[in-house]
Design a protein around this motif. Structure first.
Motif, PDB file in Angstrom:
ATOM      1  N   PRO A 130     -14.788  11.533   1.714  1.00 45.48           N
ATOM      2  CA  PRO A 130     -14.531  11.485  -0.235  1.00 45.48           C
ATOM      3  C   PRO A 130     -15.034  10.234  -0.587  1.00 45.48           C
ATOM      4  N   GLY A 131     -15.396   9.698  -1.500  1.00 46.82           N
ATOM      5  CA  GLY A 131     -14.985   8.524  -1.980  1.00 46.82           C
ATOM      6  C   GLY A 131     -14.557   8.127  -2.482  1.00 46.82           C
ATOM      7  N   PRO A 132     -14.091   7.181  -2.909  1.00 45.92           N
ATOM      8  CA  PRO A 132     -12.694   6.310  -2.998  1.00 45.92           C
ATOM      9  C   PRO A 132     -12.491   6.758  -5.404  1.00 45.92           C
ATOM     10  N   MET A 133     -13.410   6.999  -5.679  1.00 48.51           N
ATOM     11  CA  MET A 133     -12.665   7.454  -7.183  1.00 48.51           C
ATOM     12  C   MET A 133     -12.334   8.808  -6.999  1.00 48.51           C
ATOM     13  N   THR A 134     -13.227   9.685  -5.974  1.00 51.15           N
ATOM     14  CA  THR A 134     -12.396  11.288  -5.719  1.00 51.15           C
ATOM     15  C   THR A 134     -10.892  11.360  -5.403  1.00 51.15           C
ATOM     16  N   LEU A 150      -6.066   1.721  -6.866  1.00 51.49           N
ATOM     17  CA  LEU A 150      -5.926   2.590  -5.141  1.00 51.49           C
ATOM     18  C   LEU A 150      -7.028   3.236  -4.517  1.00 51.49           C
ATOM     19  N   ALA A 151      -8.257   2.887  -5.580  1.00 51.12           N
ATOM     20  CA  ALA A 151      -9.399   3.540  -5.149  1.00 51.12           C
ATOM     21  C   ALA A 151     -10.068   1.600  -4.509  1.00 51.12           C
ATOM     22  N   TRP A 152      -9.495   0.837  -4.829  1.00 48.79           N
ATOM     23  CA  TRP A 152     -10.304  -0.402  -4.168  1.00 48.79           C
ATOM     24  C   TRP A 152      -9.706  -0.366  -2.579  1.00 48.79           C
ATOM     25  N   GLU A 153      -8.229   0.048  -2.074  1.00 52.00           N
ATOM     26  CA  GLU A 153      -7.504   0.680  -0.900  1.00 52.00           C
ATOM     27  C   GLU A 153      -8.300   1.572  -0.430  1.00 52.00           C
ATOM     28  N   PHE A 154      -8.448   2.567  -0.867  1.00 50.50           N
ATOM     29  CA  PHE A 154      -9.236   3.648  -0.154  1.00 50.50           C
ATOM     30  C   PHE A 154     -10.680   3.591   0.374  1.00 50.50           C
ATOM     31  N   ALA A 155     -11.365   2.258  -0.530  1.00 49.61           N
ATOM     32  CA  ALA A 155     -12.591   1.841  -0.429  1.00 49.61           C
ATOM     33  C   ALA A 155     -13.257   0.920   0.783  1.00 49.61           C
ATOM     34  N   GLY A 156     -11.662  -0.213   1.479  1.00 50.64           N
ATOM     35  CA  GLY A 156     -11.270  -0.509   2.180  1.00 50.64           C
ATOM     36  C   GLY A 156     -11.605   0.477   3.552  1.00 50.64           C
ATOM     37  N   LEU A 157     -10.521   1.233   3.412  1.00 53.58           N
ATOM     38  CA  LEU A 157     -10.253   2.348   4.503  1.00 53.58           C
ATOM     39  C   LEU A 157     -11.502   3.012   5.003  1.00 53.58           C
ATOM     40  N   LEU A 158     -12.241   3.137   4.167  1.00 50.26           N
ATOM     41  CA  LEU A 158     -13.800   4.160   4.181  1.00 50.26           C
ATOM     42  C   LEU A 158     -14.553   3.815   5.084  1.00 50.26           C
ATOM     43  N   ASN A 159     -14.507   2.049   4.463  1.00 46.23           N
ATOM     44  CA  ASN A 159     -15.515   0.971   5.166  1.00 46.23           C
ATOM     45  C   ASN A 159     -15.102   1.167   7.139  1.00 46.23           C
ATOM     46  N   PHE A 183     -15.814  10.490 -15.173  1.00 44.58           N
ATOM     47  CA  PHE A 183     -15.398   9.225 -15.648  1.00 44.58           C
ATOM     48  C   PHE A 183     -16.393   8.422 -15.831  1.00 44.58           C
ATOM     49  N   PHE A 184     -16.989   8.509 -16.909  1.00 42.78           N
ATOM     50  CA  PHE A 184     -17.963   7.081 -17.125  1.00 42.78           C
ATOM     51  C   PHE A 184     -17.462   5.977 -17.325  1.00 42.78           C
ATOM     52  N   ASP A 185     -16.772   5.690 -18.012  1.00 45.76           N
ATOM     53  CA  ASP A 185     -16.993   3.839 -18.200  1.00 45.76           C
ATOM     54  C   ASP A 185     -15.950   3.591 -16.702  1.00 45.76           C
ATOM     55  N   GLU A 186     -14.681   4.577 -16.162  1.00 43.48           N
ATOM     56  CA  GLU A 186     -14.402   3.964 -14.692  1.00 43.48           C
ATOM     57  C   GLU A 186     -15.453   3.302 -13.872  1.00 43.48           C
ATOM     58  N   VAL A 187     -16.712   5.093 -13.950  1.00 42.76           N
ATOM     59  CA  VAL A 187     -17.432   4.071 -12.308  1.00 42.76           C
ATOM     60  C   VAL A 187     -18.123   2.864 -12.486  1.00 42.76           C
ATOM     61  N   LYS A 188     -18.577   2.670 -13.934  1.00 42.71           N
ATOM     62  CA  LYS A 188     -19.345   1.525 -14.521  1.00 42.71           C
ATOM     63  C   LYS A 188     -18.642   0.619 -14.552  1.00 42.71           C
ATOM     64  N   GLU A 189     -16.777   0.632 -14.791  1.00 36.06           N
ATOM     65  CA  GLU A 189     -15.897  -0.967 -14.639  1.00 36.06           C
ATOM     66  C   GLU A 189     -16.169  -1.333 -13.130  1.00 36.06           C
ATOM     67  N   TRP A 190     -15.537  -0.084 -12.211  1.00 31.46           N
ATOM     68  CA  TRP A 190     -15.589  -0.411 -10.620  1.00 31.46           C
ATOM     69  C   TRP A 190     -15.735   0.385  -9.663  1.00 31.46           C
ATOM     70  N   ARG A 231     -26.675  16.312 -19.225  1.00 31.11           N
ATOM     71  CA  ARG A 231     -27.304  15.300 -18.726  1.00 31.11           C
ATOM     72  C   ARG A 231     -26.176  13.800 -18.411  1.00 31.11           C
ATOM     73  N   GLN A 232     -25.149  14.898 -17.546  1.00 34.35           N
ATOM     74  CA  GLN A 232     -24.142  13.050 -16.746  1.00 34.35           C
ATOM     75  C   GLN A 232     -24.922  12.508 -16.471  1.00 34.35           C
ATOM     76  N   TYR A 233     -25.615  13.061 -15.789  1.00 34.84           N
ATOM     77  CA  TYR A 233     -26.579  11.633 -14.509  1.00 34.84           C
ATOM     78  C   TYR A 233     -27.317  10.795 -14.914  1.00 34.84           C
ATOM     79  N   GLU A 234     -27.138  10.923 -16.478  1.00 35.62           N
ATOM     80  CA  GLU A 234     -27.635   9.732 -17.288  1.00 35.62           C
ATOM     81  C   GLU A 234     -27.162   8.893 -17.818  1.00 35.62           C
ATOM     82  N   GLU A 235     -25.460   8.905 -17.624  1.00 31.79           N
ATOM     83  CA  GLU A 235     -24.834   8.217 -18.074  1.00 31.79           C
ATOM     84  C   GLU A 235     -24.479   6.915 -16.370  1.00 31.79           C
ATOM     85  N   LEU A 236     -24.687   7.584 -14.921  1.00 35.77           N
ATOM     86  CA  LEU A 236     -24.866   6.619 -14.475  1.00 35.77           C
ATOM     87  C   LEU A 236     -26.093   6.078 -13.162  1.00 35.77           C
TER      88      LEU A 236
END
Length: 344
Positions: A130-134, A150-159, A183-190, A231-236
């Motif tokens: 699973p990805g951190p944001m999901t 929380l996402a950054w913590e999960f990212a480290g564990l996933l790594n 969550f397009f803004d969050e995708v772009k921000e972190w 067109r959601q993919y267009e955002e990211l």
């Protein structure tokens, strides 16, 4: 010479009826103890047989109940008894576990399963995490009180998990991020930065799977609200094109995604969803071939991997098997077409 259009599944496959209730997500196990461990390994063997004509194989998620929660169950800091109702991906409400303290990974989650799978096949293996944001979107956070932290913590564990999976012989590690389509803004921000933290230091190939979800009612109802063009993919895609992720997996067949959006990730490998997982109708090989032909206008042939739109756990086994057969046959049609053109 490397095979053109190597086929793969994006996610889960149906479980045999002797281990869990078929055509159901979060289905409880029918076995316990050693019998369950043996049953999971038997299910992995069956899953490989179902993928006999698939070029890049997976575990079919046979040893886990759900693509997100099974990983979280093995972490400290999350209480599955203390539950709250949240809205998943802004679409449907669900009762979810609560983050009550610092999250940590006391031991590996999937590594022994991956080692077993590696011992059963010589084919390239793709393993999904699973990805951190999901992950964040599937919990109630009473500790960090910040989706980003929380996402950054999960990212480290996933790594940590990903590095051990790589050492176990996994060739491609895929991160499932359906939340990226919401969550397009969050995708772009972190979101993408967290994903890059999760793949840090890996030498194997990495993939991100973004789709419109399993073929369950909450998702199919949402799709009906998206209009004639999705067109959601267009955002990211522009951000993902610049990222260190090697492969991008997307939903394509029977969707309203404008195929030209794939041009936005030109240069990346693309897993093109050529199988609809929200329908029991089995595609014909020609339908699969036509999806591949359309995608070839926007992705180089040596970077196109035909796959399923998403996981197939909610489908009947014979339906999923037929869809995998069609995927393999459709890819072969286009391989032959290109070989004939090269001779001409």
């Amino acid at each position: 010479m490397k095979k053109l259009f190597p086929t793969a599944t994006a996610g889960s496959l149906p479980k045999p009826s002797w281990i869990a209730e078929p055509e159901k997500l979060w289905s409880p196990w029918k076995l316990e103890g050693q019998e369950l461990l043996d049953g999971k390994q038997d299910a992995l063997r069956v899953s490989l047989q179902e993928q006999k004509d698939t070029d890049i194989v997976s575990d079919g998620e046979q040893t886990r109940q759900h693509f997100v929660t099974t990983f979280i169950e093995h972490l400290d800091g999350v209480d599955f008894e203390k539950r709250e109702t949240v809205k998943i991906r802004d679409r449907y409400e669900a009762s979810v576990p609560t983050v009550i303290g610092p999250v940590s990974r006391p031991k590996s989650v999937f590594v022994e399963d991956a080692k077993f799978l590696r011992s059963q096949t010589d084919k390239p293996i793709k393993w999904a995490l699973p990805g951190p944001m999901t992950m964040v979107d599937t919990l109630y956070d009473a500790h960090y009180k910040s989706r980003e932290k929380l996402a950054w913590e999960f990212a480290g564990l996933l790594n940590q998990e990903a590095k051990e999976l790589e050492a176990a012989g996994v060739n491609i590690i895929q991160f499932d991020e359906p939340a990226f389509n919401v969550f397009f803004d969050e995708v772009k921000e972190w979101g993408i930065k967290c994903l890059e933290r999760a793949i840090e230091g890996l030498k194997c190939e990495t993939a991100v799977h973004i789709c419109y979800g399993y073929g369950i009612k909450a998702n199919t109802d949402w799709k009906k609200t998206l209009g004639n063009e999705w067109r959601q993919y267009e955002e990211l895609f522009p951000q993902l094109q610049k990222s260190n992720i090697d492969i991008i997996s997307l939903e394509c067949h029977n969707s309203h995604v404008p195929i030209e959006l794939i041009e936005l990730v030109r240069g990346k490998k693309v897993m093109v969803g050529a199988i609809d997982v929200a329908s029991d109708k089995v595609e014909t090989p020609e339908e699969v071939a036509e999806t591949i032909r359309k995608a070839l206008q926007y992705v180089d042939a040596d970077k196109l991997l035909p796959c399923t739109n998403c996981g197939m756990a909610p489908l009947a086994r014979h339906v999923a098997r037929g869809k995998l057969d069609a995927l393999a046959a459709g890819a072969e049609i286009v391989r032959k077409e290109l070989a004939e053109k090269a001779k001409a």
